[in-house]
Design an enzyme around this catalytic site. Sequence first.
Site, PDB file in Angstrom:
ATOM      1  N   SER A 135       0.812  -1.207   0.000  1.00 17.23           N
ATOM      2  CA  SER A 135       0.000   0.000   0.000  1.00 17.23           C
ATOM      3  C   SER A 135       0.856   1.273   0.000  1.00 17.23           C
ATOM      4  CB  SER A 135      -0.965  -0.041   1.187  1.00 17.23           C
ATOM      5  OG  SER A 135      -1.951   0.945   1.076  1.00 17.23           O
ATOM      6  N   LYS A 182      -0.735  -4.187  -3.285  1.00 21.80           N
ATOM      7  CA  LYS A 182      -2.022  -3.573  -2.928  1.00 21.80           C
ATOM      8  C   LYS A 182      -2.063  -2.148  -3.478  1.00 21.80           C
ATOM      9  CE  LYS A 182      -4.964  -2.207   0.928  1.00 21.80           C
ATOM     10  NZ  LYS A 182      -4.967  -0.762   0.613  1.00 21.80           N
ATOM     11  N   ASP A 206      10.632   5.511  -9.802  1.00 17.50           N
ATOM     12  CA  ASP A 206      10.314   6.238 -11.034  1.00 17.50           C
ATOM     13  C   ASP A 206      11.149   7.507 -11.193  1.00 17.50           C
ATOM     14  OD1 ASP A 206       8.472   4.316 -11.683  1.00 17.50           O
ATOM     15  OD2 ASP A 206       6.725   5.449 -11.008  1.00 17.50           O
TER      16      ASP A 206
END
Length: 708
Positions: free
Chosen positions: A473, A499, A484
């Site tokens: 999560s 998740k 990224d």
Amino acid sequence: MNLRNKISISLIALSLSFTAIHANKSFKNTDPEKDKILVYVLKNILTRGHFVVKDMNDDFSEQVYTSFIEGLDPSKRYFTQKDLKEFSKFKYEIDNQLLEDDVSFYNTVYANFTKKIKNAKSYYAELLSQPFHFDKNETIDIDYDKVPFAKNENQLIDYWRKQLKLNVLSRVQNKIEKQDDKIKKDSKTKKKSFDSLEKEARAEVLKNMDELYLRIEELEHEDWFSTFLNSVVGAFDPHTTYMAPRTKERFDQDMSGKLEGIGARLSKKGIYTEIFELVSGGPAWKQGELEAGDVILEVAQGDKEPLDIVGMRLDDAIKFIKGKKGTEVRLTVKKKLDGTTRIISIIRDVVELEETFVKSTIVEKEGKKYGLINLPRFYIDFSDIDSRDSAKDMEKEIARLKSENVSGLLIDLRNNGGGSLKTAIEIAGLFITEGPVVQVKYRGQDPIVKNDENPKMQWDGAVVVLVNELSASASEIFAAAMQDYGRAVIIGGNQTYGKGTVQSVIPINNFYPKYEKDLGAIKMTIQKFYRVNGGSTQIEGVYSDIAMPNKYSYMKFGERDLTGALIWDKVPQAKYTKTNSYENFSDVINKSKNRIALDEQFKLINEYAKWLKENQEDTSYSLNFKDFSKESALLEVASKKYTNAFKNETKLNFESPKYEFPLIEKDSVLGDKRTAWHKNLAKDIYVAEALNVLKDLKLKNTTETVRN
């Protein structure tokens, strides 16, 4: 892993299947009006607000039916095929009943199950009153998904017999091994007969079963009905849950990492409420009279009449002991050490659960200092935005480590199951200048970009993020953003949990304010989140730049293995500027991969993971003592090969940052916890390799803009 460990895991799972059962002695505590209101409100909230559009039709009805029956009786100990025939008339009617706020299916099953619980107590008592025959050739398969429901009561009792026999057999085996070890050390040790050890084992199992059913009988209608409601809301997705008032209170406590009370963890011992542990720094710890092992007999609010809590269920006892900051509670306590009874007065206060919060340590490697920050959860107190949260604490911790001139940061997110999306975004913002961190999407709408709007970068040095398969999560949001942006190396398990959904906790009384009683809350999936590169972390999680073998490597694990999990998809990528922080990023990753591939200990861990997978798939046990012992001996031999898989002496020395020194001097419990943590870190092969990566990283100062 030897057979004893394997059996203990099986038995723990067996016990958990019992504790998941919410039975009650009778219908006397039911509240039909409240039940119907809950069904009415929940179905409307779900159909209008859940991320997934789902029709309440026959397929939905069948899903709720299956989930409810299997959830109540996962070990096939209660229902027979005759019972299922009775229940099956509702199989495709539950949706229609729910639309009419009708809970007939629940009432039918509940009435049946209450009787089954009473029967169960007579079953296990009778079966454990006589010795088991361990010379009989028979087996048991504990993968109950493959086991059909019993045809009749006789077969049901036989299921019980085999499960209890396995429990007793494993205990007898352990007792024999311990006895043999004692005899080897002392030849004068009196040897007990097999029959004597078997009798002891049955008595222990009986005691455990009695305690288990005592706890089951304490559960109330609210607990039981919550199980049914969770079968309904869980049909939308695995992370949508109904929380009864007590459950909601515990959830808030977990999210904030604090509570108001005396600062003691309590446990149930028979009919008594016992002090299990004092929270370091809490009111009871400061007051100094209460100790672990003390039994609380009565509770008084200030100078009011005391309330006898002997025999009271633990949740209710806790309700009376907890209370608002500044109020007095007087506990009548039986002391563990001398058995005396005394009244202890404690002024309640805010109790912070230290293990929930950010902590850091410093390690020196090849003449340079590095900081390791452990973040166990993305915590926040939504009721008090000015109180501490994980983002504020993280910023402070980084500042403290900077003051000690660390050369790089290792962020440990292993086993971090998530928490607040807000703090995940803010923590990511500590490592980048302003820009997008995550994208969120409501059903039927375009994605919304959530930005870090603070141009300040709290830490511009080297960063490594350590994850595992239990990092989920909000942990995945942070790790994905760091990956990224090219801001950190992600190292750990092959991939994180996966998740990629966002839940909102909504008090049900908001939708039915005229009802005076607390209806609890629904934690409902309202969004999916996506990386700034457009991909979802749902199912896929975050793949590590450097994967290290661990015990989960070949296990069925994560979101992808949950029934009803939402699918992976993607959205357009956001506009963001990669930091490209490192001039040797690829070289460092390749160097680490080669190091891991050649490391004998990592090779052993990988073999161990494969072995665990094989044993996970082997769910059959012999109930013949000789065969059981042979299986145990073979597994014991095999497991010895992996005894040292996780024993690693790194020769690294971890120390608390300087600001903790005076705190540890005042608080020996905190000091002991830090000492234990540092010892474990010094043996942690994953931390050692992550620090190798951190040491090798070289910074650069170029940026590259990525446009959608």
